[in-house]
Each structure stands twice: as C-alpha cells, then as structure tokens.
Scaffold this motif. Sequence first.
Motif, mmCIF file in Angstrom:
data_model
loop_
_atom_site.group_PDB
_atom_site.id
_atom_site.type_symbol
_atom_site.label_atom_id
_atom_site.label_comp_id
_atom_site.label_asym_id
_atom_site.label_seq_id
_atom_site.Cartn_x
_atom_site.Cartn_y
_atom_site.Cartn_z
ATOM 1 N N GLN A 1 -10.121 4.256 7.002
ATOM 2 C CA GLN A 1 -9.393 3.340 6.127
ATOM 3 C C GLN A 1 -9.697 1.890 6.483
ATOM 4 O O GLN A 1 -9.896 1.048 5.593
ATOM 5 N N CYS B 1 0.865 5.454 0.585
ATOM 6 C CA CYS B 1 0.065 6.474 1.253
ATOM 7 C C CYS B 1 0.902 7.712 1.521
ATOM 8 O O CYS B 1 2.134 7.680 1.472
ATOM 9 N N THR C 1 0.840 -1.196 0.000
ATOM 10 C CA THR C 1 0.000 0.000 0.000
ATOM 11 C C THR C 1 0.877 1.249 0.000
ATOM 12 O O THR C 1 1.911 1.302 0.673
ATOM 13 N N TYR D 1 -4.548 7.152 0.447
ATOM 14 C CA TYR D 1 -3.882 5.853 0.315
ATOM 15 C C TYR D 1 -4.361 5.164 -0.957
ATOM 16 O O TYR D 1 -5.455 5.415 -1.457
ATOM 17 N N THR E 1 -5.039 12.774 4.710
ATOM 18 C CA THR E 1 -4.351 11.567 4.256
ATOM 19 C C THR E 1 -4.975 11.026 2.977
ATOM 20 O O THR E 1 -6.131 11.288 2.677
ATOM 21 N N ASP F 1 -4.388 1.148 -2.080
ATOM 22 C CA ASP F 1 -4.141 -0.258 -1.756
ATOM 23 C C ASP F 1 -4.432 -1.055 -3.026
ATOM 24 O O ASP F 1 -5.564 -1.471 -3.280
#
Length: 398
Positions: free
Chosen positions: A389, A348, A346, A358, A356, A360
């Motif tokens: 998340q 991020c 992942t 990310y 934030t 994945d």
Amino acid sequence: MANFEEAYEKAIKDKILPGYALIAGDKNGNILYSGAKGVRSLVEDSAGPFQLDTICAIASMTKIMTSVAALQCVEDGLITLDEDVSSHLPSIGKYGIMTGFDDDKNEVITVPNATPITLRMLLSHTNGHESDWFNPMLMKWRASRGETSFCGPTVEEKSTLPLLYEPGTSFRYGAGSDWAGKLIEKVSGKTLDTFMNERIWTPLGIKDMTFYPKRRADMTDRTARFSTLKEDGSGPATDMGGFDVTFGATDCLGGAGAFASASAFVTFLQAVLRRDEQLLNEASWAELFRPQLDERCKRAFNDYIKSSPLHEQYLGMCLPTNIEKQWSFAGMLVEQGQEGRMNEGTICWGGVPSMTWYIDAKAGICGVAFAQILPPMSPSILKLHEGFQRAMFGKAGA
C-alpha cells in the motif's frame, strides 16, 4: 525490483507465505501495479502457481458488496435503512439482550429488547450482535445448547444469537452483514448470489465472483487452498486439509461467504472508487461512504479495537491505535492519514485469510492484496500488505 516485492519474495522463500496476488488501480480503470507469485496450494498435486485469476475465499471482504446490494434494494423501494427488519427476519434478536450467565443452571440471563433492529444497524455493526467466537459468554451459551461457534448451514442457525447491548448504542463486530444478505434475499426474492450477479458482477463484466465456487467447473482448478502458520505467526506454513471458511454454509453469507479472484475484486473496487452509476445513484454512493457512527458508537468502536491484542490483530488493519477510526457501510474509515501510506478518509477492510483492500479517494487509487493463510489477519502478512500500500501511495503521488 521494488522493496515491497523483495519482502514478499523473502516471505515465500522463508515459507511464511505460499502465494499471493496484488493489484492496484485508479478510478479510470488503469492498473498501477499487478503481480502474483508463489503457489495456490502446498499440496503437490494441486500446487499450481498463484495468479491474478486464482480464486480465493474473500471472507469479510464480501461485506462491501453486500452493502452495495443493500443500497440497491433501498433504491428499488424494497426496504428502507431505518425500518424494523423483524417482519422479514423474525428470528433476529429473539433471545433478547444477554446480561450474564447462570453457571449453576447452565443458562444465559437475558432481558427483553424493545429497540427495533434496522438495516442501517446491520451494515454498521451497531445492531446488538457480536460474533460468538469473539465473546466467551456467547461461547458458553453455545456450549449450553450443545453447539459450536458459527455452526449450521443457514444464516439463522449461525447468527441467531442473544444480543449484547441495546441496538444502536454501541459497536461490536458480528453477523450484521450476514443478516443484511438474508434481508436482501427476502425482499428481492432472489438468492444473494443471483442478485449480485445480476446487479453488480454482470454490469461490471465480472465473471470470477460467486458464493458457490464448487458449482463452477471453470473455477475448480484455480481455487487456492488454505494454509496456516503457527499460532505465533512463525513458519513454515502448512496445508490445512481443505479448511472451509464458511463452516458448512449452504446459505450465501453476505458478511463472509463470497469467493473471487484479485482481478475481479479490483474491478469492483475501481467501480466503487469512481462511484459507477451502473451500481448506485449519487445519493446512495454518498450514504455508502458516510461515517455511520455517532460519538458514543464511534468511541465504542475505537475502544473495541484496543480491548485486546486479538481485537487489534483482527480489526486494527495494521494501523496505529491512536488514529481515530469510523465505520461506513463500505468498511472502516480512517479519519486521519498516515504519512507515506494513506490520506485521511481512506476506507479499508480485510478478510480472515490475511487479505486486505483499500480505497484512497483523495489519492484516486484502490488496491487489493490476496492470500489464503491463517491465523486470521496474520500480522506478518499484513505488514507485507502495508508495504504494498505504501508503494502504491508513493507511485500515485509521483
């Protein structure tokens, strides 16, 4: 209501978080979740609702877009990843490598640097620089010149600093992406705002991204103001009086200067997740996601995060320090998964206002959490984003 939503609503009720926007999606363009609550300002006459199209300063979340733009320049044959950039950026590294500070003379002690700085180094934070506000000796150097940290309107004024190590031999978090943005401007003949608009935002149908929100009448009434918690992260949050996260920049800051809505940013993330051929070819996508640090630099990166509570807060992304981390051009790459939160591989990163994102790839999802609150990467806010998340990871698995 999901547990993570209850946690966010409690943070609003407790006056820890004025407002937020959350979106998660997959590579096929589907939205797994979207939601926004609270207000975009603590000032009454501008306290409209925080929404998915609220415009926020995204700070270091700009970096991944600058990396994509830089690789587009590489594809265009305008620059290579491993050539010396000094012909385009003559002031970069001009002060040499700082080895100490002479308090009696009130001046820095340096040795010359003979190692060329490359675009690869700029995008992977191995270029010798560190942000001045992160380093006491650089702050002394600034003070000796009658300057403050990150001062001036241009990239050159903000980021022409003494180096701290021989380029390519370590990792420090600094203005590499700001320099990369300036390099893009030099080789393309366009401002970074124009380049990204033509090559990234318009092809993806994105309108809510810019480096200059004050020039956009359609953004004026949708832009969030900054608020702050106390230094220990406790509330109540208070308005910051028009705080400027770019500290007076007139240049486009490729490392920290863009503004966007959550909806716009997740559209970009989904394009990155699916490796959209409108933006980059397959070889360039592979380069964007590839771990860039050799073993020495990787160890320096992981040690750097652990070097102080401040480093862990700003750079650790609310992840256990025993999880090994790498750096890709896209952002921090997590080499081991975290149960219930993310798979290995992942990628991020975040932005100063406790934001934030990310990607994945193994789960096939990406997500973004928007806010506009300091202190930077406030642990209490990042813990909320972690809950979001985790919920999306569970939803994708289900």
